[in-house]
Enzyme design. Structure first.
Site, short mmCIF file in Angstrom:
data_model
loop_
_atom_site.label_atom_id
_atom_site.label_comp_id
_atom_site.label_asym_id
_atom_site.label_seq_id
_atom_site.Cartn_x
_atom_site.Cartn_y
_atom_site.Cartn_z
CE LYS A 48 -3.87 -2.23 2.38
NZ LYS A 48 -4.50 -2.57 3.66
CD GLN A 92 -3.63 -4.02 6.98
OE1 GLN A 92 -3.72 -2.98 6.34
NE2 GLN A 92 -3.89 -5.19 6.43
CG ASP A 115 -10.09 0.10 4.85
OD1 ASP A 115 -9.82 -0.25 3.68
OD2 ASP A 115 -9.33 -0.09 5.81
#
Ligand code: GUN
Length: 279
Positions: A48, A92, A115
């Site tokens: 990422k 995460q 997200d």
């Protein structure tokens, strides 16, 4: 059978994002917060970061030890919420077992929730007016677009019901007028449902869960699984045999995986624009 080439499509999207950032002189910044040292998460985070840097997005990472308390993690998130130089926050997953994931995620300001996992953003997704679509479902939609796959009236099964992938994927496909069946580990007649499906999306994490006897000739198969088997990465679909039947299929690796990262870059820019009031 035609391969749905996520690597190629993701390149085009990444270049588009890079160009949009450059032309408009945007200065977006993504903050990734990781707790513990899950090896798979470390690999994801590193790819990422690399993709962000290539696109002109600043990527910051905060690594916290496994024994961080939930309160300490929430304090870090709240600080980032109030930091005007941070536009997108990614915590995460998975988090260590002593944390309540939902409570932690809901601390993220919805406009920085890259997200799309906060209750606010998931709720908007249900209502059909999402501003941030979770990265994997968004990537799957981009694949349908790139290959001119119209979902209208198609029978589609989404296998797996996680908040990160299964549930939001079913919702975005419903929005595109597919007739959706959501299947999961307790579903009884999975083979029958799959055989009745024009599109199969599998996001479970079990190698060879989808075998050729479960797939209708000409079906479109989207494999979201990432499983390590000995030294190789395989999906949830028995690719060798299913690809002989499917009209289109995503390989693993090189299918949905790269699309998730491309969508993350798009979402960082989306968060940036929401905060800067850019239409
Ligand atoms: N863990 C595996 N994939 C993801 C993702 O897309 N976002 C977050 N936050 N955690 C993940």
């Amino acid at each position: 059978m035609y391969i749905i080439d996520g690597k190629e499509v993701s390149k085009t999207i990444k270049n588009k994002v890079k160009e949009e950032i450059m032309v408009n002189n945007y200065k977006p910044c993504l903050l990734v917060i990781m707790v513990g040292n899950n090896p798979a998460s470390l690999v994801y985070i590193s790819s990422k970061e690399k993709a962000c840097n290539k696109a002109g997005i600043e990527a910051r990472t905060i690594m916290l030890p496994e024994n961080t308390s939930q309160k300490e993690l929430i304090d870090v998130i709240e600080k980032a919420n109030n930091d005007k130089t941070v536009h997108a926050i990614l915590v995460q997953l998975p988090l260590p077992n002593h944390m309540d994931t939902k409570e932690v995620i809901d601390t993220i300001k919805p406009e920085k929730d890259v997200d799309g996992l906060t209750s606010t953003n998931q709720g908007k997704l249900v209502l059909g007016n999402a501003s941030i679509i979770p990265c994997t479902p968004k990537g799957i939609l981009s694949l349908f677009d790139a290959y001119n796959i119209d979902l209208t009236g198609k029978n589609a099964v989404v296998i797996g019901r996680s908040s990160l992938v299964g549930k939001p994927t079913a919702l975005v496909m419903l929005q595109r007028n597919a007739t959706i069946t959501m299947a999961h580990s307790k579903t009884k007649n999975l083979k029958e449902i799959c055989l009745n499906s024009d599109i199969i999306v599998c996001a479970v994490g079990k190698p060879k869960l989808i075998t050729a006897d479960m797939v209708k000739e000409g079906a479109i198969v989207i494999d979201v699984g990432i499983n390590r088997v000995y030294d190789t990465i395989v999906g949830d679909v028995d690719y060798y045999n299913v690809s002989k039947l499917a009209s289109r299929i995503t390989p693993v690796p090189g299918g949905v995986g790269p699309m998730t990262i491309a969508s993350l870059l798009e979402n960082v820019v989306e968060c940036y624009k929401i905060q800067k009031n850019i239409k």
